[in-house]
Design a protein around this motif. Sequence first.
Motif, short mmCIF file in Angstrom:
data_model
loop_
_atom_site.label_atom_id
_atom_site.label_comp_id
_atom_site.label_asym_id
_atom_site.label_seq_id
_atom_site.Cartn_x
_atom_site.Cartn_y
_atom_site.Cartn_z
N LYS A 72 0.83 -1.19 0.00
CA LYS A 72 0.00 0.00 0.00
C LYS A 72 0.87 1.25 0.00
CE LYS A 72 -3.27 2.13 3.19
NZ LYS A 72 -3.97 2.01 4.46
N PRO A 74 0.08 4.71 1.30
CA PRO A 74 -0.94 5.57 1.92
C PRO A 74 -0.81 7.03 1.46
CG PRO A 74 0.16 4.22 3.57
CD PRO A 74 0.95 4.09 2.31
N THR A 96 8.22 1.71 11.27
CA THR A 96 7.73 0.62 12.11
C THR A 96 8.03 -0.69 11.40
OG1 THR A 96 5.85 2.02 12.72
CG2 THR A 96 5.72 -0.28 13.36
N GLU A 100 4.62 -8.84 10.97
CA GLU A 100 3.55 -8.80 9.97
C GLU A 100 3.86 -7.88 8.80
OE1 GLU A 100 -0.59 -8.83 11.86
OE2 GLU A 100 0.76 -8.19 13.45
N PHE A 121 4.03 1.01 2.55
CA PHE A 121 3.67 -0.01 3.51
C PHE A 121 3.95 -1.39 2.91
CE2 PHE A 121 0.55 -2.57 5.79
CZ PHE A 121 0.81 -2.16 7.09
N ASP B 17 -5.33 9.46 7.57
CA ASP B 17 -4.09 9.16 6.87
C ASP B 17 -4.09 7.74 6.28
OD1 ASP B 17 -3.09 11.64 7.40
OD2 ASP B 17 -1.86 11.02 9.10
N ALA B 18 -4.61 6.79 7.06
CA ALA B 18 -4.55 5.39 6.62
C ALA B 18 -5.55 5.09 5.51
CB ALA B 18 -4.79 4.45 7.80
N LEU B 19 -6.72 5.72 5.58
CA LEU B 19 -7.80 5.33 4.66
C LEU B 19 -8.12 6.40 3.61
CD1 LEU B 19 -10.17 3.77 7.37
CD2 LEU B 19 -8.51 2.60 5.91
N ILE B 41 -5.56 -5.08 4.33
CA ILE B 41 -4.21 -4.56 4.58
C ILE B 41 -4.26 -3.27 5.41
CG2 ILE B 41 -3.99 -3.15 2.48
CD1 ILE B 41 -1.27 -5.39 4.07
N ASP B 42 -5.39 -2.55 5.32
CA ASP B 42 -5.51 -1.30 6.07
C ASP B 42 -5.50 -1.53 7.59
OD1 ASP B 42 -5.73 0.31 3.77
OD2 ASP B 42 -7.83 -0.25 3.56
N LEU B 44 -3.66 -3.50 9.35
CA LEU B 44 -2.28 -3.49 9.86
C LEU B 44 -1.72 -2.06 9.84
CD1 LEU B 44 0.01 -5.18 10.95
CD2 LEU B 44 0.72 -5.69 8.61
N ASP B 45 -2.05 -1.34 8.80
CA ASP B 45 -1.63 0.07 8.70
C ASP B 45 -2.18 0.86 9.90
OD1 ASP B 45 -0.90 2.59 7.90
OD2 ASP B 45 -2.11 2.63 6.08
N PHE B 48 -0.33 0.01 13.10
CA PHE B 48 0.99 0.66 13.13
C PHE B 48 0.84 2.13 13.55
CE2 PHE B 48 3.92 -1.98 10.12
CZ PHE B 48 3.78 -3.05 10.96
N ARG B 49 -0.15 2.81 12.97
CA ARG B 49 -0.32 4.24 13.27
C ARG B 49 -0.75 4.45 14.72
NH1 ARG B 49 -0.18 7.21 8.39
NH2 ARG B 49 -0.26 5.76 6.65
N GLU B 51 -0.10 2.48 17.24
CA GLU B 51 1.06 2.18 18.10
C GLU B 51 1.99 3.38 18.17
OE1 GLU B 51 1.78 -2.64 18.03
OE2 GLU B 51 2.85 -1.44 16.54
N LYS B 52 2.22 4.00 17.02
CA LYS B 52 3.15 5.11 16.96
C LYS B 52 2.57 6.36 17.63
CE LYS B 52 6.33 7.05 13.61
NZ LYS B 52 7.59 6.34 13.65
N ARG B 60 -0.68 -8.86 18.06
CA ARG B 60 -1.39 -9.36 16.89
C ARG B 60 -2.73 -9.98 17.29
NH1 ARG B 60 1.52 -13.08 12.37
NH2 ARG B 60 -0.12 -12.98 10.84
#
Lengths: 179, 129
Positions: A72, A74, A96, A100, A121, B17-19, B41-42, B44-45, B48-49, B51-52, B60
């Motif tokens: 991806k 983004p 990051t 996974e 990504f 940002d992710a979508l 896949i989004d 996991l994105d 990540f965001r 977490e940060k 998981r």
Amino acid sequence: MRWIWIDKFLEFESGRRAQAVKNVTLAEDHLHDHFPGYPTMPNSLIVEGLAQTGGILVGEHAGFKEKVVLAKIPKAVFHFAALPGDTLIYTTTVETINPEGAMVSATSHVGDRLQAEMEIFFAHLADEPRAQGFFKPENFVFTMKLLGVFDVGRGAERRFEEPPAVARMRDIPPGLARS
Amino acid sequence: MPTKEEIFDKIRAALVDALGVDDDEVTPEATLTGDLGAESIDFLDIVFRLEKTFDIKIPRGELFPESLLTDATYVQDGKFTQAGIDELKKRMPFADVEAFAKNPKATEFGNLFTVAMISKYVESKVNAG
């Protein structure tokens, strides 16, 4: 045409950062179609070059045991067109990374000017039989050798070493190593 | 300690940002897949965001336990079994499992993932930290 959209690595810090160079030249046939009379480096191939820079960085981190796929983009912003004669400096930084996948931030510069910036990504593909045929770690590693990764590479906490696959290929003529 | 509003605002920014959605589309009721167009896949994105942004660890399957869908103990003939519903309640205390249980079709599973659910999950993580 070889699907290698970077010419050489300038820096390679395992698991953290990689920098590569892409020289844009009129010898590249596709520039004459994109566009006739006004050749510019296609932005899609700048994405590909940044993804190759970042993808090798991510793959190396796991010792090429994971199947890394570009999943991806983004965000991608282009500030100006890259032209023949430009030297693009691609910088990718791991934001990051986990079992996974990985998020990488990436920039392309011409000199001091920010030409493009994006987020890339990567996902680690599950180990399913269907995927086996597409991924031969040796291919990536051979390309890394070609691109000089091992000349500039540094390990984050360990000495940067050639993966075993490179050592195995040392005696294989280049034409046979690609498949 | 961040307020609920501060947490929500940061989650909204992460989802924008992710979508690639607009700010005003990210409402508490919005479902990630149905309303905001998230694909596998989004997820996991998004993890990540989050977490940060919040400096938290999201193991998981903790926020989005998608693996339940492929477990025959929990899903049979396209529907969640009672064991599956019980497992959902245990694994997703932040989601409205009661409402889902009225018509527990596997195809509706994605509707459990709402912005409000993420908010509650993150609030618990941030407050625990």
